[in-house]
Design a protein around this motif. Structure first.
Motif, PDB file in Angstrom:
ATOM      1  N   ASP A 133      -5.272  13.532  -1.769  1.00  0.00           N
ATOM      2  CA  ASP A 133      -4.829  14.201  -0.543  1.00  0.00           C
ATOM      3  C   ASP A 133      -3.463  13.699  -0.081  1.00  0.00           C
ATOM      4  OD1 ASP A 133      -4.603  15.640   1.721  1.00  0.00           O
ATOM      5  OD2 ASP A 133      -6.123  14.544   2.852  1.00  0.00           O
ATOM      6  N   ASP A 165      -9.346   0.226   2.910  1.00  0.00           N
ATOM      7  CA  ASP A 165      -8.103   0.468   3.654  1.00  0.00           C
ATOM      8  C   ASP A 165      -8.329   1.441   4.799  1.00  0.00           C
ATOM      9  OD1 ASP A 165      -6.732  -1.195   1.961  1.00  0.00           O
ATOM     10  OD2 ASP A 165      -5.969   0.419   0.691  1.00  0.00           O
ATOM     11  N   ASN A 166      -9.303   1.156   5.653  1.00  0.00           N
ATOM     12  CA  ASN A 166      -9.562   2.014   6.808  1.00  0.00           C
ATOM     13  C   ASN A 166     -10.310   1.171   7.850  1.00  0.00           C
ATOM     14  OD1 ASN A 166     -12.448   2.156   6.138  1.00  0.00           O
ATOM     15  ND2 ASN A 166     -11.788   3.497   4.462  1.00  0.00           N
ATOM     16  N   ILE A 192     -14.324  10.655   7.395  1.00  0.00           N
ATOM     17  CA  ILE A 192     -12.937  10.924   7.014  1.00  0.00           C
ATOM     18  C   ILE A 192     -12.136   9.624   6.968  1.00  0.00           C
ATOM     19  CG2 ILE A 192     -12.923  13.341   7.732  1.00  0.00           C
ATOM     20  CD1 ILE A 192     -11.428  12.554  10.239  1.00  0.00           C
ATOM     21  N   ASN A 193     -12.780   8.498   7.224  1.00  0.00           N
ATOM     22  CA  ASN A 193     -12.191   7.171   6.988  1.00  0.00           C
ATOM     23  C   ASN A 193     -10.801   6.986   7.580  1.00  0.00           C
ATOM     24  OD1 ASN A 193     -14.473   6.367   5.509  1.00  0.00           O
ATOM     25  ND2 ASN A 193     -13.653   7.264   3.631  1.00  0.00           N
ATOM     26  N   PRO A 194     -10.702   7.027   8.903  1.00  0.00           N
ATOM     27  CA  PRO A 194      -9.388   6.860   9.538  1.00  0.00           C
ATOM     28  C   PRO A 194      -8.937   5.407   9.511  1.00  0.00           C
ATOM     29  CG  PRO A 194     -11.097   6.988  11.191  1.00  0.00           C
ATOM     30  CD  PRO A 194     -11.777   7.240   9.873  1.00  0.00           C
ATOM     31  N   GLU A 242     -15.086  19.097   3.419  1.00  0.00           N
ATOM     32  CA  GLU A 242     -14.582  17.724   3.368  1.00  0.00           C
ATOM     33  C   GLU A 242     -13.732  17.328   4.580  1.00  0.00           C
ATOM     34  OE1 GLU A 242     -15.844  15.837   1.259  1.00  0.00           O
ATOM     35  OE2 GLU A 242     -16.663  17.261  -0.190  1.00  0.00           O
ATOM     36  N   GLY A 243     -13.520  18.246   5.521  1.00  0.00           N
ATOM     37  CA  GLY A 243     -12.709  17.895   6.682  1.00  0.00           C
ATOM     38  C   GLY A 243     -11.252  17.685   6.338  1.00  0.00           C
ATOM     39  N   PRO A 280      -6.199  10.929   9.373  1.00  0.00           N
ATOM     40  CA  PRO A 280      -6.514  12.189   8.676  1.00  0.00           C
ATOM     41  C   PRO A 280      -6.161  13.460   9.454  1.00  0.00           C
ATOM     42  CG  PRO A 280      -8.249  10.599   8.262  1.00  0.00           C
ATOM     43  CD  PRO A 280      -7.325   9.964   9.272  1.00  0.00           C
ATOM     44  N   PHE A 305      -6.166   1.919   9.433  1.00  0.00           N
ATOM     45  CA  PHE A 305      -5.240   1.132   8.639  1.00  0.00           C
ATOM     46  C   PHE A 305      -3.933   1.902   8.426  1.00  0.00           C
ATOM     47  CE2 PHE A 305      -4.336  -2.383   5.584  1.00  0.00           C
ATOM     48  CZ  PHE A 305      -4.625  -3.394   6.481  1.00  0.00           C
ATOM     49  N   ASP A 319       0.836  -1.212   0.000  1.00  0.00           N
ATOM     50  CA  ASP A 319       0.000   0.000   0.000  1.00  0.00           C
ATOM     51  C   ASP A 319       0.862   1.250   0.000  1.00  0.00           C
ATOM     52  OD1 ASP A 319      -2.279  -1.507   0.069  1.00  0.00           O
ATOM     53  OD2 ASP A 319      -2.529  -1.372   2.241  1.00  0.00           O
ATOM     54  N   SER A 346      -1.448  15.014   1.934  1.00  0.00           N
ATOM     55  CA  SER A 346      -1.070  15.302   3.326  1.00  0.00           C
ATOM     56  C   SER A 346      -0.963  14.004   4.128  1.00  0.00           C
ATOM     57  CB  SER A 346      -2.086  16.249   3.974  1.00  0.00           C
ATOM     58  OG  SER A 346      -3.335  15.621   4.127  1.00  0.00           O
ATOM     59  N   LYS A 373      -5.022   8.862   0.152  1.00  0.00           N
ATOM     60  CA  LYS A 373      -6.452   8.792  -0.162  1.00  0.00           C
ATOM     61  C   LYS A 373      -6.823   9.623  -1.397  1.00  0.00           C
ATOM     62  CE  LYS A 373      -7.797   8.492   4.719  1.00  0.00           C
ATOM     63  NZ  LYS A 373      -8.147   7.096   4.924  1.00  0.00           N
TER      64      LYS A 373
END
Lengths: 435, 435
Positions: free
Chosen positions: A123, B75-76, B96-98, A366-367, B128, B100, A75, A125, A102
């Motif tokens: 993203d 993948d989260n 925000i799919n944290p 979108e946070g 995130p 993994f 990954d 970041s 992501k």
């Protein structure tokens, strides 16, 4: 059987690559005159001084097999090792393993911008040191290993210094990076915390750059790999992985439109190169895509040249809060102009106020808290839609290349509490914030 | 067929869960007296005031099938939806799919610490908003959706406020979060940038907490989900995903030893709960594991109680640079003591200087810039090895729960340039940094 990289039709002799194993990379070739030389730590053509690029012997003939191999990979960017100047076993070497960040489907932002197609934020970041620089540095580290360098170096205004420091620490290199001596404390800490040597130069970024060029030519710099100078051809290829990831994350489809920030312009040209490679190898279906470049008004030489219809970029003195994009004389400017025009895209700029508004817009919808460069791309996307240059009914990808935590100063003056209250219900009621 | 969650042997009636779809979560049950009530936004047992936990109807009978389902998931943290209090289609909802995050094999650090087994850093700075708080907030958001709340709230000293702001923005909730009015500007900006309401309270964190408890009981707070108060039973479950990910990333194996920071102690207890669930379901083979807790000396009530052989934790007034761990009266302290003792682990603490040294050690060896909480766990790991309490020949996992960019002040005074030079080779030569 093999296909050549997009820009390169010559035949390749395997001897070019006799001593160095950088996977499918077989030679360096000049983007201007096509001169070809063996892989090595050089960045300019001896014949014409043009920039050197990697020539590949890329896989071909079985795109379905390659796609499966990639999807079964790690990954991170090493899933694309067959398309990068790195050895096949790269994933087993110590690295901070950037990439596979992501691709966020940004439906809330799309609604606010009037986009009826699909909008995605790539993203970056989410990288280990929170900027896309981790990608390019990771590739440069493998080149440094291959060429036997023991010290990693760079000139930097902050983000790159941190990325080099982290990558060198993990990969077992010494690092010695150079920055202007008067950077913000946060950036200095981030650059120094990984334990390498950090040298402040009494002067501005141009002075730092000039000093590094001198050092490369001197015995003092022997054994040093400067990621953004003598390792630049390898380093630059890291940006291709953004193109690979975007397409894979879209289900192996090209986006219709992509908005990319411009500093030196290298990232934009390499993303275009990456997209063309995917088409050529057969990993995505060939169809038109448009590439848009984004600059801050206070450093917009490419946008200016685009609008004026020029092929040449006139240098400017940067004055913008988007410091990671503040390169007044962008080396790849002419190539960016060519790509934007050839693909039917455009280059546009927004002012600092619009950058701040766009950072907040992306955060609110979108946070995602973007650095100023992300404010530039989101702001330019908004402007391109208003100008009718970006089609809101298509699939659009916008890059965020860094983290808002690194450019807090940009939003701090206009971002704070809605109210300060005493710790009781009456005081809260008076503030008028109850739902 | 169904197995019950580790701590819960009672039978479960599906009617408990008639109106709310939170997947395998079927009821709330008191950790102290076992009293069982329907799922709802409550956190304390009406019978005995004990903390309420989720009771599950967990999948069973086909661990291989479940393992495949998880591995094919996103993948989260939503790959573990069958084990969490969330609806089955959670991955399709805006989040925000944290999770993994990387499990980094830390060979360089292992060498420095004399670890001959394998050492891994679970690096939650990759979330995130760059702390593990994204995990717990993401679960609380789904509970808030299920219970019809429209505003998300919390009391926070910074990290949690940012996580709630980001998650609410993306998921389409209003947010209104409460912080002490005199926080550092960086944390204020991070908490406010997502566009929700941020309220500074004239007082300290305890005052903020008290105010929030008042607000929950008042009509002013109607429709508000406080992630760490009335949604706490759901919120806490987010920490289980750390256990799931660690085991999956170790190839579906339990680690021998795991070092976890202690603030309220919730994270440590939930990781233990997660490990036990994996054993019970058959996703990992049952064998002993040891859990170690890590505190900063300036706020070490649990470490103190562990060393003194007490079952009760005596509150302290925190005084440490590890502010995200500075809870002087940790709610889950007694449970932490029980787990450390039952598994054969320990609770240890390090002083602020050792925290800073450990942050730098991790950065220098692995290129990971941890927040102070990560310095606490790495520092405690070092100390536990020196004391002979942690076996260096086994598999050890150490948690880093946040990002160094958020606690720059901890390392800034001792982290800076090796030299400041003029931009010429002579000046560089004099600095003595050439290789």
């Amino acid at each position: 059987m093999a296909v050549q990289a997009a820009e390169q039709q010559d035949t390749v002799s395997p001897q070019d690559n006799a001593t160095v194993d950088l996977g499918p990379a077989v030679a360096l070739s000049c983007r201007e005159c096509g001169e070809r030389i063996p892989l090595g730590p050089v960045f300019a053509c001896e014949a014409c001084f043009g920039p050197l690029e990697i020539a590949y012997d890329l896989p071909s003939g079985d795109p379905e097999g390659l796609r499966k191999q990639i999807e079964a990979g790690p990954d991170n960017i090493w899933r694309y090792a067959p398309l990068l100047p790195v050895p096949a076993d790269v994933a087993s070497k110590p690295s901070i393993n950037p990439g596979f960040t992501k691709l966020v489907k940004a439906d809330n932002l799309a609604r606010e911008l009037g986009i009826t197609g699909s909008l995605h934020i790539k993203d970056d970041s989410g990288n280990p040191t929170h900027s896309f620089k981790d990608r390019v540095v990771a590739i440069a580290v493998e080149a440094a290993r291959a060429f036997g360098f023991t010290t990693l170096s760079c000139s930097s205004t902050g983000n790159l210094a941190g990325a080099v420091g982290a990558a060198a620490a993990r990969a077992g290199f010494r690092s010695c990076v150079f920055i202007p001596h008067d950077l913000e404390q946060g950036k200095v800490v981030m650059a120094a915390v990984y334990g390498g040597d950090l040298v402040g130069i009494e002067g501005n970024y141009d002075d730092v750059n000039r000093f590094c060029s001198e050092l490369i030519g001197d015995p003092l710099g022997e054994g040093w790999g400067f990621v953004n100078v003598n390792l630049r051809p390898y380093y630059g290829e890291g940006s291709k992985t953004l193109a690979y990831e975007i397409c894979e994350q879209l289900g192996w489809e090209l986006p219709d439109q992509i908005v990319i920030p411009i500093a030196s312009g290298s990232q934009l040209t390499k993303i275009d190169k990456g997209l063309k490679e995917l088409i050529r190898i057969g990993l995505v279906e060939d169809r038109p895509y448009k590439i848009f470049g984004a600059q801050a008004e206070g450093c917009s030489p490419v946008s200016r040249a685009f609008k004026d219809g020029h092929d040449v970029v006139r240098p400017v003195r940067p004055d913008t809060i988007a410091k990671s994009l503040a390169i007044g004389n962008p080396a790849d400017g002419p190539y960016v102009l060519d790509i934007a025009r050839r693909t039917g895209g455009a280059v546009e700029d927004v002012n600092d106020e619009q950058v701040v508004d766009a950072i907040k817009l992306l955060a609110r919808t979108e946070g995602i808290f973007a650095e100023t460069a992300g404010g530039v791309t989101v702001g330019v996307t908004k402007k391109l839609i208003e100008e009718g240059k970006l089609d809101p009914s298509l699939t659009t990808v916008v890059l965020n290349t860094g983290d808002g935590l690194k450019t807090l100063d940009a939003v701090a003056p206009t971002t704070g509490p809605s109210a300060i209250i005493r710790p009781n219900l009456d005081s809260f009621r008076e503030a008028g914030l109850a739902s």
